[in-house]
Enzyme design. Structure first.
Site: not given
Ligand code: ZN
Ligand code: FE
Length: 242
Positions: A60-61, A114
């Site tokens: 998603d990045h 993360h």
């Protein structure tokens, strides 16, 4: 020197960011995960894209990186520590490396937690700007999918050393749900209650809650306010169950 910063909302709650240096027109994008909206934003800004900055390896990045690189001929910069699981890098970055968008100079911060190889980009302009993706969210922090509480604590300490006026450009619009959890940690924190009310107003009006400021996060974000890695770990575990 002015760095013009434009949000590019992607998917349901991601933000990519378009950076254009006012002096030279040099343009960069951070985390171009979805090629359609990225291409539209670049075209709206003049059709030039020189640089792609990647914060971490999650789809998603980074998913649109190769399509956008090909379309505009941009160079791709990302973490040396994660080079093997990022799209092909033209430049591999480490803590303290300088990155320039034209005349606007930025610095790379290694911010594990993360993911192990997560990096953030800090531009000490006026106002200063921090692009921290999934390390720091407004009123929250990223899930510890790979790193330890100590990793995340160290990353947030790096951010705490930045000027209070730094604008914090996060990778997701998670603030409303983060506010609900944060209020369970610090129900009597006046800065948090005020920020939570502002977020409710902003979301009801269809507005973004990002960027936030470093001063605001230091005052209201329980993860920024944790005094130790252990305390951060406890709060993070409670959020995971929330
Ligand atoms: Zn992520
Ligand atoms: Fe993400």
């Amino acid at each position: 020197m002015t760095l013009h910063i434009t949000p590019i909302p992607l998917f349901s709650d991601n933000y990519a960011w378009l950076l254009r240096d006012g002096a030279t027109g040099t343009t960069a994008v951070i985390d171009p995960a979805d090629p359609g909206p990225i291409e539209a934003a670049v075209m709206a800004a003049g059709g030039r894209l020189d640089l792609i900055f990647l914060t971490h390896h999650h789809d998603d990045h980074v998913a649109g990186t190769d399509a956008i690189r090909e379309k505009f001929g941009a160079k791709v910069f990302g973490a040396a520590a994660d080079a093997r699981r990022l799209p092909k890098l033209d430049r591999a970055l480490k803590q303290g490396d300088s990155v320039a968008v034209g005349a606007s100079e930025g610095t790379v911060l290694e911010t594990p937690g993360h993911t192990i190889g997560h990096i953030s980009f800090y531009f000490p302009g006026d106002p200063p700007a921090l692009f921290c993706a999934d390390t720091l969210f407004s009123l929250g922090c990223g899930k510890l999918l790979e790193g330890t509480p100590a990793d995340m604590f160290g990353s947030l300490r790096k951010f705490a050393g930045l000027p209070d006026g730094t604008l914090v450009y996060c990778g997701h619009e998670y603030t409303a749900s983060n506010a609900r959890f944060a209020l369970t940690v610090e129900p009597d924190n006046a800065a948090l209650r005020e920020r939570a009310a502002e977020v409710t107003r902003q979301r009801a009006a269809g507005q973004s809650t990002v960027p936030t400021t470093m001063a605001q996060e230091k005052a209201a974000n329980p993860f920024m306010r944790a005094g130790s890695a252990e305390e951060l770990g406890r709060i993070r575990a409670a959020k995971d169950r929330f």
